[in-house]
Design an enzyme around this catalytic site. Sequence first.
Site, PDB file in Angstrom:
ATOM      1  N   SER A 159       0.847  -1.192   0.000  1.00 41.92           N
ATOM      2  CA  SER A 159       0.000   0.000   0.000  1.00 41.92           C
ATOM      3  C   SER A 159       0.877   1.235   0.000  1.00 41.92           C
ATOM      4  O   SER A 159       2.034   1.202   0.455  1.00 41.92           O
ATOM      5  CB  SER A 159      -0.883  -0.003   1.253  1.00 41.92           C
ATOM      6  OG  SER A 159      -1.515   1.251   1.451  1.00 41.92           O
ATOM      7  N   TYR A 185       0.244   0.022  10.557  1.00 44.71           N
ATOM      8  CA  TYR A 185      -0.124  -0.367   9.195  1.00 44.71           C
ATOM      9  C   TYR A 185       1.041  -0.110   8.245  1.00 44.71           C
ATOM     10  O   TYR A 185       1.372  -0.949   7.401  1.00 44.71           O
ATOM     11  CB  TYR A 185      -1.355   0.420   8.750  1.00 44.71           C
ATOM     12  CG  TYR A 185      -1.845   0.059   7.358  1.00 44.71           C
ATOM     13  CD1 TYR A 185      -2.336  -1.210   7.087  1.00 44.71           C
ATOM     14  CD2 TYR A 185      -1.837   1.002   6.331  1.00 44.71           C
ATOM     15  CE1 TYR A 185      -2.802  -1.537   5.821  1.00 44.71           C
ATOM     16  CE2 TYR A 185      -2.294   0.688   5.068  1.00 44.71           C
ATOM     17  CZ  TYR A 185      -2.770  -0.587   4.809  1.00 44.71           C
ATOM     18  OH  TYR A 185      -3.217  -0.908   3.553  1.00 44.71           O
TER      19      TYR A 185
END
Length: 323
Positions: A159, A185
């Site tokens: 990501s 994350y």
Amino acid sequence: MTTLPADHFDADSTTDEVLDGLDLNGRNVVITGTSSGLGIETARALSARGAHVVGVVRNIDKARAALAEAGASEVDLYEADLASLESVRAFTDRYVADGHDRIDVLIANAGIMACPQGSTTDGFELQFGTNHLGHFLLINRLLSLLLNAKAARVVMLSSSGHRFGDVSLDDPNFERTPYDAWMAYGRAKTANVLFAVELDRRYRSQGLRATAVHPGGIVTDLGRHLTDETINALIEARSGAEIKWKNVQQGAATSVWAGFVADADAVGGRYCEDCAVAPVIDDVAHTPGVMGYALDPDTAAGLWTLSEHLVGETFSAGEIQLR
């Protein structure tokens, strides 16, 4: 029908456009997380072109219903929870015992994002443990089947969130660092890239290539943990940079492009987005691009060693050696 050249595609390309004209009969594909969002679309697009697709999911009933609704009911399903090493081991043992002898493409699609602080079954920080360690163990335990294909690929879904943080080899579980959902994350998504870098380095001479991809901004079940607080933190972290939203067909396009269309030497050990190899950047506000730390070979090797220690297994040429 002749397919378009790999460099023809862009952020607006869809899975069907990328795969147009390809016959994938005889190709064995494993995809994690085929019960919602990008996983369903990836499985649908590949199975529609003849690939034998195996989906690895936590909830088989949920996945079966979702795939049937998408027109991909022929996908075979196996159960595994990436947040449990025991569950991952049980899946890989079962998959091999069922007689599968080759995997042509493995797409590590499953993941969680910006969740409250928590731990996996084995005590690892939840995002690092699920997004990275679960896939690290799963892929390495199936490594011999990937090598049997002679020209296999592993596609790790990362990501642009990798910009929120480099991995911490000293404190992977936030035992000394104050927990932040986006930092966790970011670390996990950086780990996904670094795993692809080291996997590619170790096995490209044997025909296995690995790459990491950023699918783009897509509204899927991945955002189920988001709150007003974490959304505001995301906006602040992006310094107001606008998110270009995609639909799921566009979001899954880079995964299938990297796995089936792009030149293996071009994408091996790299980070891709919008159906292209992304440039290396040093400014988190610049887009597209991958931060240099996510491709660092020394960090990638260190993460591999740490990951073997954490899961309690070492891996070499597809052989599993218990510590």
